[in-house]
Write a protein that holds these residues in place. Structure first.
Motif, PDB file in Angstrom:
ATOM      1  N   ASN A  48      29.504  81.267 133.536  1.00  0.00           N
ATOM      2  CA  ASN A  48      28.649  81.403 132.380  1.00  0.00           C
ATOM      3  C   ASN A  48      28.654  81.052 131.175  1.00  0.00           C
ATOM      4  OD1 ASN A  48      27.479  83.998 133.633  1.00  0.00           O
ATOM      5  ND2 ASN A  48      29.214  85.610 132.965  1.00  0.00           N
ATOM      6  N   ILE A  49      29.817  79.584 131.464  1.00  0.00           N
ATOM      7  CA  ILE A  49      29.860  79.005 130.449  1.00  0.00           C
ATOM      8  C   ILE A  49      29.361  77.401 130.469  1.00  0.00           C
ATOM      9  CG2 ILE A  49      32.037  77.231 130.201  1.00  0.00           C
ATOM     10  CD1 ILE A  49      33.713  79.231 130.943  1.00  0.00           C
ATOM     11  N   LYS A  50      28.273  77.387 129.637  1.00  0.00           N
ATOM     12  CA  LYS A  50      27.513  76.030 129.161  1.00  0.00           C
ATOM     13  C   LYS A  50      28.346  75.196 128.705  1.00  0.00           C
ATOM     14  CE  LYS A  50      23.585  74.166 126.778  1.00  0.00           C
ATOM     15  NZ  LYS A  50      22.856  74.866 125.875  1.00  0.00           N
ATOM     16  N   CYS A  51      28.952  74.076 130.270  1.00  0.00           N
ATOM     17  CA  CYS A  51      29.495  72.889 129.482  1.00  0.00           C
ATOM     18  C   CYS A  51      28.539  71.331 128.834  1.00  0.00           C
ATOM     19  CB  CYS A  51      30.040  72.803 131.518  1.00  0.00           C
ATOM     20  SG  CYS A  51      31.096  73.804 132.040  1.00  0.00           S
ATOM     21  N   ASP A  52      29.764  71.325 128.029  1.00  0.00           N
ATOM     22  CA  ASP A  52      28.843  69.637 127.493  1.00  0.00           C
ATOM     23  C   ASP A  52      29.852  69.448 126.749  1.00  0.00           C
ATOM     24  OD1 ASP A  52      26.809  68.778 126.630  1.00  0.00           O
ATOM     25  OD2 ASP A  52      26.225  70.149 125.061  1.00  0.00           O
ATOM     26  N   GLY A  53      30.124  67.794 127.011  1.00  0.00           N
ATOM     27  CA  GLY A  53      30.474  67.061 126.049  1.00  0.00           C
ATOM     28  C   GLY A  53      31.292  66.640 127.294  1.00  0.00           C
ATOM     29  N   GLU A  54      32.372  65.360 126.682  1.00  0.00           N
ATOM     30  CA  GLU A  54      33.017  65.313 127.604  1.00  0.00           C
ATOM     31  C   GLU A  54      34.237  64.627 126.981  1.00  0.00           C
ATOM     32  OE1 GLU A  54      31.371  60.592 127.522  1.00  0.00           O
ATOM     33  OE2 GLU A  54      30.767  61.712 129.194  1.00  0.00           O
ATOM     34  N   LYS A 336      31.103  72.283 119.815  1.00  0.00           N
ATOM     35  CA  LYS A 336      30.307  73.270 119.987  1.00  0.00           C
ATOM     36  C   LYS A 336      30.404  74.042 121.349  1.00  0.00           C
ATOM     37  CE  LYS A 336      26.595  72.619 117.842  1.00  0.00           C
ATOM     38  NZ  LYS A 336      25.402  71.949 117.843  1.00  0.00           N
ATOM     39  N   SER A 337      30.680  73.605 122.115  1.00  0.00           N
ATOM     40  CA  SER A 337      31.081  74.188 124.195  1.00  0.00           C
ATOM     41  C   SER A 337      31.372  74.887 124.308  1.00  0.00           C
ATOM     42  CB  SER A 337      30.729  73.088 124.707  1.00  0.00           C
ATOM     43  OG  SER A 337      30.655  73.507 126.329  1.00  0.00           O
ATOM     44  N   PHE A 338      32.584  74.609 123.990  1.00  0.00           N
ATOM     45  CA  PHE A 338      34.205  75.643 123.969  1.00  0.00           C
ATOM     46  C   PHE A 338      34.022  76.417 122.317  1.00  0.00           C
ATOM     47  CE2 PHE A 338      38.622  76.183 122.213  1.00  0.00           C
ATOM     48  CZ  PHE A 338      39.109  76.699 123.836  1.00  0.00           C
ATOM     49  N   LEU A 339      33.713  76.215 121.807  1.00  0.00           N
ATOM     50  CA  LEU A 339      33.933  77.336 120.500  1.00  0.00           C
ATOM     51  C   LEU A 339      32.971  78.663 121.239  1.00  0.00           C
ATOM     52  CD1 LEU A 339      35.143  75.794 117.268  1.00  0.00           C
ATOM     53  CD2 LEU A 339      36.220  76.850 118.727  1.00  0.00           C
ATOM     54  N   SER A 340      31.565  78.287 121.360  1.00  0.00           N
ATOM     55  CA  SER A 340      30.931  78.817 122.050  1.00  0.00           C
ATOM     56  C   SER A 340      31.281  79.586 123.223  1.00  0.00           C
ATOM     57  CB  SER A 340      29.106  77.572 122.389  1.00  0.00           C
ATOM     58  OG  SER A 340      29.016  77.089 121.067  1.00  0.00           O
ATOM     59  N   TYR A 341      31.398  79.044 123.911  1.00  0.00           N
ATOM     60  CA  TYR A 341      32.230  80.182 125.107  1.00  0.00           C
ATOM     61  C   TYR A 341      33.738  81.099 124.195  1.00  0.00           C
ATOM     62  CZ  TYR A 341      35.594  81.607 128.428  1.00  0.00           C
ATOM     63  OH  TYR A 341      36.513  82.493 128.910  1.00  0.00           O
ATOM     64  N   THR A 342      34.042  80.637 123.805  1.00  0.00           N
ATOM     65  CA  THR A 342      35.323  81.501 123.029  1.00  0.00           C
ATOM     66  C   THR A 342      34.965  82.584 122.521  1.00  0.00           C
ATOM     67  OG1 THR A 342      35.486  80.500 120.438  1.00  0.00           O
ATOM     68  CG2 THR A 342      36.836  79.951 122.335  1.00  0.00           C
ATOM     69  N   GLY A 347      34.308  85.337 126.417  1.00  0.00           N
ATOM     70  CA  GLY A 347      35.288  85.033 126.006  1.00  0.00           C
ATOM     71  C   GLY A 347      35.804  86.267 125.761  1.00  0.00           C
ATOM     72  N   GLN A 348      35.292  86.716 124.790  1.00  0.00           N
ATOM     73  CA  GLN A 348      35.667  88.314 124.072  1.00  0.00           C
ATOM     74  C   GLN A 348      36.312  88.840 124.145  1.00  0.00           C
ATOM     75  OE1 GLN A 348      35.891  87.979 119.800  1.00  0.00           O
ATOM     76  NE2 GLN A 348      35.601  86.032 120.026  1.00  0.00           N
ATOM     77  N   GLN A 349      35.640  89.629 125.109  1.00  0.00           N
ATOM     78  CA  GLN A 349      35.877  90.643 126.320  1.00  0.00           C
ATOM     79  C   GLN A 349      37.679  89.798 126.915  1.00  0.00           C
ATOM     80  OE1 GLN A 349      34.623  93.950 126.369  1.00  0.00           O
ATOM     81  NE2 GLN A 349      33.529  93.266 124.239  1.00  0.00           N
ATOM     82  N   SER A 350      37.230  89.224 127.178  1.00  0.00           N
ATOM     83  CA  SER A 350      38.901  88.370 127.481  1.00  0.00           C
ATOM     84  C   SER A 350      40.386  88.259 127.134  1.00  0.00           C
ATOM     85  CB  SER A 350      38.949  86.921 128.761  1.00  0.00           C
ATOM     86  OG  SER A 350      38.873  85.943 127.129  1.00  0.00           O
ATOM     87  N   LEU A 351      39.629  88.843 125.389  1.00  0.00           N
ATOM     88  CA  LEU A 351      41.290  89.001 125.395  1.00  0.00           C
ATOM     89  C   LEU A 351      42.099  90.364 124.945  1.00  0.00           C
ATOM     90  CD1 LEU A 351      39.625  87.752 121.728  1.00  0.00           C
ATOM     91  CD2 LEU A 351      40.822  86.545 123.368  1.00  0.00           C
TER      92      LEU A 351
END
Length: 375
Positions: A48-54, A336-342, A347-351
């Motif tokens: 479910n993670i949208k990867c963007d950037g490098e 943005k990609s990483f913070l969108s996942y967190t 991301g929230q339920q994994s906490l």
């Protein structure tokens, strides 16, 4: 705008994950936790993670969220090959400073940016400023080492006097009154606090200041102000010292208590019964908070002196601090990609498995839209 604390309410902010690359970051850039619990966290959310950037993203700050970051980074990097996320738990104060120096993509802090820091951020955030995005919540546990004592109740007044060296023995009358059925030893109390500037300390002293104003006369601060006691670096250092010293007591995020098998204090808040330090009880307290930041800033105000049933009042919210506009273009997509996942539901339920409380839905929904708008 600096959010001024009141007798009961205080704005807190939490920490950021900065991202740096082999490239020099000029982007807008809490606490040091290097030990504690096993971060765990599988990769079930990877699809479910949208990867963007490098490239590589460097972040630093709050140690309170270090274990949450471990989970998020593990999941994100499993889904997004070829990128690197490096979070340094240097402490909230150090994380903010690195952000303000343009060394990181964003910072983690358990206290919101103050007026001066916002002004400084405008030099890094071209045509913008630093903003606070609440991302991690949870209880600050009061852990203790007292063999034979499995259940301990304390109130704000007693905790304040312990950490200000006014109560020095475990069989003090004030402690006995709160624990009439417990056989308390005369062991000397060893109170441990943070040596580094810490958002965890800021929130812990916000609680003492709000709930025990007659016994805790110091203003809330990232730097420890109480008398006496012993200091240790980072939440992990405080937890390690409590675990290894009989008679010790200290404060740290719940994940450090569970990860080190340290028993925690139940709080007498004036509610019907003492409140345990749990994710669920912390969520009840966080849900009473409100956003008081202006514009895209989402700094929150919490009620540290709540006596609501089941609400655990020693809580913190860790912020990821970024630029609203003026982020480094080379790292913006990855940030943005990483913070969108967190901030995502996954991301929230994994906490929860690591002892953290997801940010309430009405707040995290706004965080997601703010992340989408970063430029």
């Amino acid at each position: 705008m600096k959010l001024q604390p009141t007798h009961r309410l205080r704005a807190i902010a939490v920490g950021a994950v900065a991202v740096s690359s082999a490239l020099v970051l000029t982007a807008c850039g809490s606490d040091d936790n290097t030990g504690g619990t096993n971060a765990g966290g599988g990769t079930k959310a990877a699809s479910n993670i949208k990867c963007d950037g490098e490239g590589n993203l460097l972040a630093s700050g709050s140690s309170a969220q270090k274990n949450a970051m471990d989970i998020w980074i593990k999941n994100y990097q499993a889904a997004c090959e070829g990128v690197g996320i490096n979070y340094k738990p240097t402490g909230s104060g150090a994380g903010i400073q690195e952000f303000l120096q343009g060394k990181t993509g964003f910072a983690g802090s358990d206290s919101a940016l103050d007026e001066q820091e916002i002004e400084q951020s405008k030099k890094i955030c071209k045509n913008g400023q630093g903003i606070n995005l609440p991302m991690v919540g949870g209880p600050v546990a009061v852990g203790y080492n007292l063999p034979g004592v499995e259940n301990l109740v304390l109130d704000a007044d007693t905790i304040a006097k312990i950490f200000d060296s006014k109560i020095t023995r475990w069989d003090d009358e004030a402690i006995k009154k709160l624990n009439p059925d417990v056989d308390l030893p005369s062991t000397k109390i060893q109170a441990f606090h943070r040596s580094d500037e810490s958002g965890t300390t800021d929130n812990f002293t916000e609680y003492l200041h709000a709930a025990a104003p007659e016994s805790w006369k110091y203003e809330p601060s990232k730097a420890w102000a109480g008398k006496g006691g012993q200091s240790a670096d980072g939440s992990s250092g405080v937890a390690t010292n409590v675990k290894n010293n009989e008679g010790a007591i200290g404060y740290f995020e719940l994940s450090y208590a569970t990860g080190n098998s340290i028993p925690t204090v139940d709080l007498d808040t004036g509610a019907g019964k003492p409140v345990e330090a749990t994710v669920e009880n912390a969520s009840k307290a966080i849900a009473e908070g409100k956003i008081v930041g202006e514009g895209k800033d989402m700094a929150m105000e919490l009620n540290y002196a709540t006596d609501a049933e089941g609400a655990y009042p020693i809580v913190l919210v860790t912020y990821e601090i970024v630029c609203d506009t003026g982020n480094n273009k080379e790292s913006l997509d990855l940030t943005k990609s990483f913070l969108s996942y967190t901030a995502s539901e996954d991301g929230q339920q994994s906490l929860a498995e690591a002892g953290y409380a997801p940010i309430p839905d009405e707040i995290i929904t706004k965080v997601r839209s703010t992340i989408d708008s970063l430029a």
